[in-house]
Structures are given as C-alpha cells and as structure tokens.
Scaffold this motif. Structure first.
Motif, short mmCIF file in Angstrom:
data_model
loop_
_atom_site.label_atom_id
_atom_site.label_comp_id
_atom_site.label_asym_id
_atom_site.label_seq_id
_atom_site.Cartn_x
_atom_site.Cartn_y
_atom_site.Cartn_z
N PRO A 139 0.83 -1.20 0.00
CA PRO A 139 0.00 0.00 0.00
C PRO A 139 0.87 1.25 0.00
CG PRO A 139 -0.48 -1.42 1.91
CD PRO A 139 0.72 -1.98 1.24
N THR B 186 4.96 17.27 13.00
CA THR B 186 5.48 16.20 12.15
C THR B 186 5.93 16.80 10.81
OG1 THR B 186 4.01 14.59 13.18
CG2 THR B 186 4.93 13.99 11.05
N GLY B 187 7.23 16.95 10.64
CA GLY B 187 7.76 17.53 9.41
C GLY B 187 7.24 18.96 9.21
N LEU C 200 -4.76 -4.13 5.78
CA LEU C 200 -4.47 -2.70 5.88
C LEU C 200 -4.90 -2.23 7.25
CD1 LEU C 200 -6.09 -1.12 2.69
CD2 LEU C 200 -3.65 -1.34 3.17
N VAL C 201 -4.30 -1.15 7.74
CA VAL C 201 -4.90 -0.45 8.87
C VAL C 201 -5.98 0.44 8.28
CG1 VAL C 201 -4.55 1.21 10.74
CG2 VAL C 201 -2.75 -0.45 10.20
N ALA D 286 12.31 18.36 12.88
CA ALA D 286 13.39 17.50 13.37
C ALA D 286 12.80 16.17 13.81
CB ALA D 286 14.09 18.17 14.54
C1 LIG Z 1 10.70 15.68 4.80
C2 LIG Z 1 10.09 14.66 5.73
C3 LIG Z 1 9.92 14.98 7.06
C4 LIG Z 1 9.35 14.06 7.94
N1 LIG Z 1 9.21 14.41 9.26
C5 LIG Z 1 8.65 13.54 10.13
C6 LIG Z 1 8.49 13.89 11.51
O1 LIG Z 1 8.85 14.98 11.96
N2 LIG Z 1 7.91 12.97 12.32
C7 LIG Z 1 7.49 11.75 11.88
O2 LIG Z 1 6.96 10.96 12.68
N3 LIG Z 1 7.65 11.39 10.56
C8 LIG Z 1 8.20 12.25 9.69
N4 LIG Z 1 8.36 11.90 8.37
C9 LIG Z 1 7.95 10.55 7.94
C10 LIG Z 1 6.56 10.45 7.25
O3 LIG Z 1 6.12 11.68 6.75
C11 LIG Z 1 5.49 9.89 8.20
O4 LIG Z 1 5.89 8.64 8.73
C12 LIG Z 1 4.12 9.73 7.51
O5 LIG Z 1 3.15 9.59 8.49
C13 LIG Z 1 4.07 8.53 6.57
O6 LIG Z 1 2.75 8.48 6.04
P1 LIG Z 1 2.50 8.25 4.48
O7 LIG Z 1 1.05 8.20 4.29
O8 LIG Z 1 3.25 9.24 3.68
O9 LIG Z 1 3.17 6.79 4.33
P2 LIG Z 1 3.64 6.03 2.99
O10 LIG Z 1 4.98 6.52 2.57
O11 LIG Z 1 2.56 6.04 1.97
O12 LIG Z 1 3.76 4.55 3.59
C14 LIG Z 1 4.65 4.26 4.66
C15 LIG Z 1 4.52 2.78 5.02
O13 LIG Z 1 3.26 2.53 5.61
C16 LIG Z 1 2.51 1.57 4.83
N5 LIG Z 1 1.12 2.04 4.91
C17 LIG Z 1 0.67 3.31 4.73
N6 LIG Z 1 -0.63 3.38 5.05
C18 LIG Z 1 -1.02 2.13 5.41
C19 LIG Z 1 -2.25 1.57 5.86
N7 LIG Z 1 -3.35 2.30 6.02
N8 LIG Z 1 -2.28 0.24 6.14
C20 LIG Z 1 -1.17 -0.52 6.00
N9 LIG Z 1 0.02 -0.04 5.59
C21 LIG Z 1 0.09 1.27 5.31
C22 LIG Z 1 3.13 1.58 3.46
O14 LIG Z 1 2.95 0.35 2.80
C23 LIG Z 1 4.59 1.84 3.82
O15 LIG Z 1 5.20 0.65 4.26
C24 LIG Z 1 8.94 12.78 7.47
C25 LIG Z 1 9.11 12.46 6.11
C26 LIG Z 1 9.68 13.38 5.25
C27 LIG Z 1 9.85 13.01 3.80
#
Ligand SMILES: Cc1cc2nc3c(=O)[nH]c(=O)nc-3n(C[C@H](O)[C@H](O)[C@H](O)COP(=O)(O)OP(=O)(O)OC[C@H]3O[C@@H](n4cnc5c(N)ncnc54)[C@H](O)[C@@H]3O)c2cc1C
Length: 300
Positions: free
Chosen positions: A32, A103-104, A168-169, A195
C-alpha cells in the motif's frame, strides 16, 4: 542509485474493497502507498524493494473522523493536517493534535497519513506515543473481514507488526475518556521544528485524594519500536505526589523507566543521552501532574 519508475507497477483503486481485493490477489506482493512521504524517499534513493504498489491515498473510506458517544474513529488515511485542524481531536486528544502539528513541515503534514506513520514503524515517529497513552485500538481490514487490535501490541520488533500480508490499517479508534486528565507531550530534537526526535515522552494522568489514580506513559526512540511503559506506570500508580514526596517518586519512576527501555544508540543520539533526558521528561510530567491541581488532596 535512483530507481527507474518504469520498473514499478501502480494501481489506484477507487474503493477500499477494490484495494483489499488487489492486495488479497497476491498477499505480500502489493505494497500500500498512502501519502508516499516514506515510500517516495525510498524510491528516490533506490531502496524501494516492492515493485507493485497499490494506492490508498484519498480513499473516502479511510479519510473520515467520526465521533460517537464513547470514541473517536480516525480513518487511517487522515493526514496530519486533517488531525491538527480537527476540533474534537484538539479538544479531546491534544497530544495527537500537537504531534500532528510538529510532524515535518506543512507540505509533509498535507500528505503524510496517520496510518503510514503507524505502519512505517519508526521508533522515533511522532504520533505513536500519543496514541499509546490514549489506549488506541487499530481496526485492521482485509478482504476476509475486519478485526480490532490494541495499538500497544501492534509493533512486534524493529519495523515489524502484527499486520497480516493481506491487511491494511483502516482506522484508529480512541476512547473519549481522558478529557479531565493532565496531559503532557515533549519531543526533544536538534531544533524545535522539522526534526526527528532524539527522545519523546507522552504522559497522561489523574489524581485522587493526593494519589496517582491513573497514569499512562509512552516514549519514542527508547526501544526498537514506540513503547508503552507499563512497568513504570505500575510502579507509579497509587503513589503520593504531596510536597517533597514527589522527589522520591521521580527517582524511583526514572529508575523504572531506565530499566524498562533499551534506548537507541544511533546517528541522532546516544543511548546514555536518551536515557538521561527521558528521566528528565518523566520528572517534568510528574511535576506537571502534581501542579495541575486536578485533585484537592494533592496539596499539602
Ligand atoms: C521531509 C520529511 C519529514 C518528515 N518528518 C517527520 C516527523 O517529523 N515525524 C514523523 O513521525 N515522521 C516524519 N516523516 C515521515 C513520514 O512523513 C510519516 O511517517 C508519515 O506519516 C508517513 O505516512 P505516508 O502516508 O506518507 O506513508 P507512505 O509513505 O505512503 O507509507 C509508509 C509505510 O506505511 C505503509 N502504509 C501506509 N498506510 C497504510 C495503511 N493504512 N495500512 C497498511 N500499511 C500502510 C506503506 O505500505 C509503507 O510501508 C517525514 C518524512 C519526510 C519526507
């Protein structure tokens, strides 16, 4: 080396049922992708091993936030912006709102989802400590049906979870019963914005007749996964925070916390620093709980 996008397959189903069917057709093969803020970084760096991606971004079934009389159900596809701008989240679960807000940066908050933050499983992630102290439950969905698991047992190791390959969650469910609790969350990082935490601690608690009647503590970057500190909680439950007694409670609480955690030693910080700072955060939480005055018997 950067990845070649032509080597990847991406499906974007229009409904959750369709997405679950795609995943069920070859369990473990279809990864996903929600906001993609983790996965696109891996793709860019040539580290994304999965070749088949199924987009769950913007599926209506994963996007709502609904309150009932007893709980708040947050769709796993809700972004950090959805969370930090939601009135009930801010009022009932301020720690989650606060975590979403740091968060970011804003672009990341517009795209990153709560489900992605949880499943990615980083020990340093921002939302898990808040979810852990709020006794969150996760709703897991597959083509076979749905099940509910406590979030506290979801992470089984570094970046491993109880999720089955076809699951999925779908939602995060929070009980609406902590509004009167004193609530504390602090993230310690190299700077105050954008950070990743070196260490973070969330705590909620309530006093009765001068004693700690209930409290919940969780930490980030203090173990291979986000950790609910049940042993430390048990040690602190029922203790008096009156006057100078708080000093011995802080000392024994910090010792219990150190015994319960196995802090990371990595590029962001040392285990020694993390352990020391976590003890300071616990002390700050307990002093806040004492000062909150949520019980008159708390005063000497
Ligand atoms: C510039 C930058 C800054 C960031 N800063 C922070 C920060 O300050 N704090 C922090 O905690 N994180 C941070 N992150 C990390 C990231 O943004 C978070 O972890 C975010 O919540 C990931 O969510 P997403 O939907 O983009 O995940 P994705 O990239 O789409 O997926 C991440 C993982 O989760 C799985 N997944 C996603 N949704 C589901 C679902 N519903 N069920 C099952 N599997 C699933 C995917 O298969 C993958 O393995 C940062 C990232 C970047 C690029």
């Amino acid at each position: 080396m950067r990845s070649d996008a032509a080597e990847y397959e991406l499906l974007a189903p229009a409904s959750l049922a369709e997405a679950l069917n795609v995943i069920a057709s070859e369990p473990g093969q279809w990864m996903p992708i929600a906001g993609g803020t983790e996965l696109m970084v891996q793709l860019g760096a040539g580290r994304l091993r999965a070749r088949k991606l199924v987009s769950i971004w913007n599926l209506a079934e994963l996007r709502g936030i609904e309150a009932t009389a007893v709980s708040l159900r947050i769709g796993a596809g809700c972004t950090f912006t959805d969370l930090r701008t939601h009135a009930v989240v801010a009022e009932q679960f301020p720690l989650l709102s606060q975590a979403a807000g740091w968060t970011g940066g804003i672009a990341n908050q517009n795209r990153g989802t709560l489900g992605g933050n949880i499943v990615n499983g980083s020990p340093a992630a921002d939302s898990p400590p808040a979810l852990l102290v709020y006794d969150a439950e996760l709703e897991l969905a597959s083509a076979r049906g749905a099940r509910i698991v406590p979030y506290a047992g979801f992470h089984t190791g570094y970046k491993t979870t109880v999720l089955a390959p076809d699951e999925l969650v779908s939602a995060i469910v929070l009980p609406l019963r902590f509004a009167l609790y004193y609530q504390y969350l602090r993230k310690v990082g190299p700077r105050s914005a954008q950070a990743i935490s070196k260490v973070a601690l969330a705590g909620i608690g309530i006093m009765e007749n001068g004693l700690i009647a209930d409290l919940k503590i969780a930490v980030a970057s203090m173990a291979h996964a986000p950790l609910r500190c049940s042993a430390t909680e048990q040690m602190l439950l029922g203790r008096s925070l009156k006057g100078s007694q708080i000093e011995s409670v802080i000392a024994s609480g910090s010792a219990a916390l150190a015994a319960e955690c196995a802090p990371l030693d990595d590029i962001r910080s040392t285990a020694k620093y993390r352990s020391h700072v976590a003890g300071n955060l616990l002390a700050e939480f307990l002093r806040g709980l004492q000062a909150a005055g949520n019980d008159e018997g708390n005063q000497e």
